[in-house]
Design an enzyme around this catalytic site. Structure first.
Site, PDB file in Angstrom:
ATOM      1  N   GLY A  30       0.834  -1.211   0.000  1.00 55.58           N
ATOM      2  CA  GLY A  30       0.000   0.000   0.000  1.00 55.58           C
ATOM      3  C   GLY A  30       0.863   1.252   0.000  1.00 55.58           C
ATOM      4  O   GLY A  30       1.860   1.305   0.707  1.00 55.58           O
ATOM      5  N   ARG A  45      14.070   9.548  -1.737  1.00 53.27           N
ATOM      6  CA  ARG A  45      15.020  10.652  -1.919  1.00 53.27           C
ATOM      7  C   ARG A  45      16.210  10.505  -0.970  1.00 53.27           C
ATOM      8  O   ARG A  45      17.377  10.633  -1.377  1.00 53.27           O
ATOM      9  CB  ARG A  45      14.295  11.973  -1.659  1.00 53.27           C
ATOM     10  CG  ARG A  45      15.179  13.199  -1.589  1.00 53.27           C
ATOM     11  CD  ARG A  45      14.297  14.403  -1.265  1.00 53.27           C
ATOM     12  NE  ARG A  45      15.051  15.629  -1.105  1.00 53.27           N
ATOM     13  CZ  ARG A  45      15.593  16.036   0.023  1.00 53.27           C
ATOM     14  NH1 ARG A  45      15.485  15.286   1.122  1.00 53.27           N
ATOM     15  NH2 ARG A  45      16.231  17.183   0.082  1.00 53.27           N
ATOM     16  N   ARG A  61       1.075  -4.963  -5.973  1.00 57.08           N
ATOM     17  CA  ARG A  61       1.138  -6.222  -5.229  1.00 57.08           C
ATOM     18  C   ARG A  61       1.563  -7.269  -6.245  1.00 57.08           C
ATOM     19  O   ARG A  61       1.130  -7.245  -7.395  1.00 57.08           O
ATOM     20  CB  ARG A  61      -0.204  -6.513  -4.586  1.00 57.08           C
ATOM     21  CG  ARG A  61      -0.525  -5.407  -3.550  1.00 57.08           C
ATOM     22  CD  ARG A  61      -1.423  -5.864  -2.421  1.00 57.08           C
ATOM     23  NE  ARG A  61      -1.165  -5.087  -1.213  1.00 57.08           N
ATOM     24  CZ  ARG A  61      -1.782  -3.939  -0.895  1.00 57.08           C
ATOM     25  NH1 ARG A  61      -2.692  -3.428  -1.685  1.00 57.08           N
ATOM     26  NH2 ARG A  61      -1.493  -3.310   0.225  1.00 57.08           N
ATOM     27  N   CYS A  62       2.474  -8.144  -5.847  1.00 55.67           N
ATOM     28  CA  CYS A  62       3.059  -9.087  -6.808  1.00 55.67           C
ATOM     29  C   CYS A  62       2.988 -10.514  -6.261  1.00 55.67           C
ATOM     30  O   CYS A  62       3.910 -10.979  -5.593  1.00 55.67           O
ATOM     31  CB  CYS A  62       4.508  -8.666  -7.079  1.00 55.67           C
ATOM     32  SG  CYS A  62       5.386  -9.773  -8.195  1.00 55.67           S
ATOM     33  N   ASP A  87       4.554  -4.908   6.242  1.00 53.06           N
ATOM     34  CA  ASP A  87       5.166  -6.185   6.643  1.00 53.06           C
ATOM     35  C   ASP A  87       5.175  -7.233   5.529  1.00 53.06           C
ATOM     36  O   ASP A  87       6.045  -8.108   5.517  1.00 53.06           O
ATOM     37  CB  ASP A  87       4.614  -6.712   7.962  1.00 53.06           C
ATOM     38  CG  ASP A  87       3.112  -6.787   7.985  1.00 53.06           C
ATOM     39  OD1 ASP A  87       2.490  -6.619   6.922  1.00 53.06           O
ATOM     40  OD2 ASP A  87       2.559  -7.031   9.076  1.00 53.06           O
ATOM     41  N   GLY A  88       4.246  -7.130   4.573  1.00 55.78           N
ATOM     42  CA  GLY A  88       4.317  -8.011   3.392  1.00 55.78           C
ATOM     43  C   GLY A  88       5.604  -7.747   2.632  1.00 55.78           C
ATOM     44  O   GLY A  88       6.334  -8.675   2.242  1.00 55.78           O
ATOM     45  N   THR A 131       3.597   2.669   6.060  1.00 49.96           N
ATOM     46  CA  THR A 131       2.178   2.312   5.936  1.00 49.96           C
ATOM     47  C   THR A 131       1.362   3.269   6.791  1.00 49.96           C
ATOM     48  O   THR A 131       1.779   3.604   7.905  1.00 49.96           O
ATOM     49  CB  THR A 131       1.880   0.855   6.354  1.00 49.96           C
ATOM     50  OG1 THR A 131       0.488   0.757   6.703  1.00 49.96           O
ATOM     51  CG2 THR A 131       2.670   0.398   7.560  1.00 49.96           C
ATOM     52  N   ILE A 132       0.218   3.699   6.284  1.00 47.91           N
ATOM     53  CA  ILE A 132      -0.596   4.642   7.061  1.00 47.91           C
ATOM     54  C   ILE A 132      -1.172   3.978   8.308  1.00 47.91           C
ATOM     55  O   ILE A 132      -1.664   4.652   9.197  1.00 47.91           O
ATOM     56  CB  ILE A 132      -1.748   5.256   6.217  1.00 47.91           C
ATOM     57  CG1 ILE A 132      -2.739   4.183   5.769  1.00 47.91           C
ATOM     58  CG2 ILE A 132      -1.203   6.042   5.046  1.00 47.91           C
ATOM     59  CD1 ILE A 132      -4.075   4.754   5.291  1.00 47.91           C
ATOM     60  N   ASP A 133      -1.113   2.635   8.376  1.00 48.40           N
ATOM     61  CA  ASP A 133      -1.779   1.906   9.465  1.00 48.40           C
ATOM     62  C   ASP A 133      -0.978   1.877  10.777  1.00 48.40           C
ATOM     63  O   ASP A 133      -1.525   1.527  11.816  1.00 48.40           O
ATOM     64  CB  ASP A 133      -2.061   0.461   9.040  1.00 48.40           C
ATOM     65  CG  ASP A 133      -2.831   0.388   7.734  1.00 48.40           C
ATOM     66  OD1 ASP A 133      -3.645   1.300   7.485  1.00 48.40           O
ATOM     67  OD2 ASP A 133      -2.609  -0.564   6.958  1.00 48.40           O
ATOM     68  N   ASP A 150       0.974  -0.307  11.768  1.00 46.61           N
ATOM     69  CA  ASP A 150       0.738  -1.640  12.333  1.00 46.61           C
ATOM     70  C   ASP A 150       1.968  -2.551  12.274  1.00 46.61           C
ATOM     71  O   ASP A 150       1.838  -3.769  12.285  1.00 46.61           O
ATOM     72  CB  ASP A 150      -0.453  -2.304  11.599  1.00 46.61           C
ATOM     73  CG  ASP A 150      -0.177  -2.492  10.115  1.00 46.61           C
ATOM     74  OD1 ASP A 150       0.813  -1.933   9.604  1.00 46.61           O
ATOM     75  OD2 ASP A 150      -0.946  -3.215   9.451  1.00 46.61           O
ATOM     76  N   ARG A 201      -6.443  -1.403   8.278  1.00 50.99           N
ATOM     77  CA  ARG A 201      -6.448  -2.877   8.114  1.00 50.99           C
ATOM     78  C   ARG A 201      -6.896  -3.516   9.423  1.00 50.99           C
ATOM     79  O   ARG A 201      -7.905  -3.146   9.974  1.00 50.99           O
ATOM     80  CB  ARG A 201      -5.070  -3.366   7.662  1.00 50.99           C
ATOM     81  CG  ARG A 201      -4.863  -3.197   6.178  1.00 50.99           C
ATOM     82  CD  ARG A 201      -3.886  -4.204   5.639  1.00 50.99           C
ATOM     83  NE  ARG A 201      -2.545  -3.989   6.145  1.00 50.99           N
ATOM     84  CZ  ARG A 201      -1.456  -4.506   5.625  1.00 50.99           C
ATOM     85  NH1 ARG A 201      -1.537  -5.297   4.561  1.00 50.99           N
ATOM     86  NH2 ARG A 201      -0.280  -4.279   6.126  1.00 50.99           N
ATOM     87  N   ARG A 225     -25.797   9.134  10.039  1.00 53.33           N
ATOM     88  CA  ARG A 225     -25.273   8.922   8.683  1.00 53.33           C
ATOM     89  C   ARG A 225     -23.934   8.207   8.759  1.00 53.33           C
ATOM     90  O   ARG A 225     -23.096   8.545   9.599  1.00 53.33           O
ATOM     91  CB  ARG A 225     -25.018  10.257   7.998  1.00 53.33           C
ATOM     92  CG  ARG A 225     -26.265  11.042   7.668  1.00 53.33           C
ATOM     93  CD  ARG A 225     -26.846  10.560   6.324  1.00 53.33           C
ATOM     94  NE  ARG A 225     -27.863  11.458   5.839  1.00 53.33           N
ATOM     95  CZ  ARG A 225     -29.119  11.491   6.261  1.00 53.33           C
ATOM     96  NH1 ARG A 225     -29.509  10.661   7.212  1.00 53.33           N
ATOM     97  NH2 ARG A 225     -29.975  12.335   5.749  1.00 53.33           N
TER      98      ARG A 225
END
Ligand code: ADP
Length: 320
Positions: free
Chosen positions: A11, A21, A72-73, A103-104, A125-127, A129, A171, A244
Site C-alpha cells: 500500500g 530521496r 502487489r506481486c 510487513d508483506g 504504511t498509514i496503518d 501496524d 487494516r 449517517r
C-alpha cells in the site's frame, strides 16, 4: 556494494518519496549507483528498472504517493518468482535493495536476503501496524487527513444535529481510529483491540449525552470492524437521532506528507543505506523511543505490537 536498488511496495503511504530521496542521496553521496525499481517486486521480476541520480529525486519530498509506483506481486511469493528476481538482480548488478513498505514487503525482503541479495526494510504504511517500530511513515499524514475530513463532517452533523458514524482505515489495526478519534473528540471509538458493547458503549452513551444537552455525535469505527451503515441505522433506531455513515476510504492514503512523515522518512532512508553500504542486509529500520534503530527481519516479523490500551481508556473517559 556498488549498486543498490530502491523500491516501494504494498500500500502506498505519504512520505515514501521522501524515503526514496533520502536513500538515493545517501547512496550517491557514498559513490554508489542507484537503480529505481518500478512497482515493487513486480519490477524485479520484469526487470523494470532505471538509473536514478541525485538530481532525479529533486522535487519529490513534498509529494504523496510514490513516484516509483507500487504494486502487489503474487508471483514474488513463489520460489520460481523469487529465483527470477534473484537472477535479474545478478544480471542487473543490483548488490542490495532498500525495500520501502509494510510487513508483506518485509517478508519479500527477508526471502530475497535469504537468497543472497541483502535487503533493508523501511516501514511505510498509514496503518502504523508494524510491531518492531513505534512509528511508520505515512501515519501522521493519514491521521491529519482523517481529522480534517471528520472536522468537515462535524460541521454538517452539528448543523443537522445528527450522529456521524465514520469508518477509518487501518487494516486489522486500530491506531488510526484511536488517534483520529481522540483528535476529533469522538463520542465512541470502536476498534478490534478493545471490547465494545454497542448498547452500553455507544447507544446508552449517546442517550446520556443527549440528555445532558449534547446535540451531535461522532462515532469512529476501525476498518476491521466495518458495517458502519448497519451501525448508523441501529443508532438512529434506538436513539431517535438521525445518523449517517461515511467511509473515508482511499482519500486517507493521499496528500502532501507532514513534517513528521518527511523527517521520519529521511532518517529511515538514510539509515537503510548506511546499513546496506556496510554489506549488512536482512534488517528492518525502526523508530523506538525517538531513536532510529534496526532489527533482524525475521525477529521483527515475530514481534507483537501492544495496543495503546491506556490511551483508549483516556479517550473513553474524556469523551463524555
Ligand atoms: P504491505 O507491504 O503494505 O504489507 P502486501 O502485504 O501487499 O503489502 O505485500 C507487498 C508485496 O510483498 C506483495 O505483493 C508480495 O510481492 C510481497 N510479499 C508479501 N508477503 C510475502 C511473503 N510471505 N513472501 C514473499 N513476498 C511477500
Amino acid at each position: 556494494m556498488k549498486t543498490i536498488g530502491v523500491l516501494t511496495s504494498g500500500g502506498d503511504a505519504p512520505g515514501m518519496n521522501a524515503a526514496v530521496r533520502a536513500a538515493v542521496r545517501t547512496a550517491t553521496g557514498k559513490g554508489l549507483n542507484v537503480l529505481g525499481i518500478r512497482r515493487g517486486y513486480m519490477g524485479l521480476i520484469e526487470k523494470d528498472v532505471f538509473p536514478i541520480d541525485l538530481r532525479d529525486v529533486s522535487d519529490i519530498i513534498h509529494r504523496g504517493g510514490t513516484y516509483l509506483y507500487t504494486a502487489r506481486c503474487p508471483e514474488f511469493r513463489t520460489e520460481e518468482g523469487l529465483q527470477k528476481a534473484v537472477a535479474n538482480c545478478k544480471e542487473l548488478g543490483i548488490d542490495g535493495i532498500v525495500c520501502i513498505g509494510g510487513d508483506g514487503t518485509f517478508r519479500g525482503a527477508r526471502d530475497l536476503s535469504e537468497r543472497g541479495i541483502p535487503c533493508i526494510g523501511v516501514p511505510a504504511t498509514i496503518d502504523n501496524d508494524i510491531a518492531c517500530t513505534d512509528y511508520t511513515i505515512g501515519f501522521d499524514t493519514a491521521l491529519n487527513t482523517c481529522m480534517e475530513m471528520v472536522d468537515r463532517l462535524r460541521d454538517t452533523s452539528q448543523s443537522h444535529e445528527r450522529c456521524s458514524v465514520v469508518e477509518v482505515m487501518g487494516r486489522g489495526a486500530g491506531y488510526l481510529a484511536l488517534h483520529s478519534g481522540i483528535a476529533v473528540g469522538a463520542t465512541s471509538i470502536i476498534v478490534e483491540e478493545e471490547k465494545c458493547d454497542i448498547k452500553n458503549d455507544v447507544i446508552d452513551r449517546i442517550k446520556l449525552m443527549k440528555e445532558s444537552g449534547k446535540q451531535h455525535f461522532i462515532v469512529i469505527v476501525s476498518e476491521a470492524i466495518g458495517n458502519v451503515d448497519r451501525l448508523a441505522a441501529q443508532i438512529e433506531a434506538e436513539t431517535g437521532i438521525e445518523s449517517r455513515a461515511t467511509i473515508l476510504g482511499h482519500v486517507q492514503r493521499g496528500g502532501t506528507p507532514t513534517v513528521r512523515d518527511r523527517v521520519a522518512a529521511s532518517e529511515m532512508g538514510y539509515h537503510a543505506v548506511e546499513l546496506l553500504s556496510k554489506g549488512i542486509g536482512n534488517r528492518v529500520v525502526a523508530e523506538r523511543k525517538n531513536e532510529i534503530v534496526d532489527f533482524d527481519i525475521f525477529e521483527a516479523l515475530q514481534m507483537k505490537k501492544p495496543f495503546q490500551n491506556e490511551l483508549y481508556k483516556i479517550a473513553h473517559k474524556i469523551s463524555t
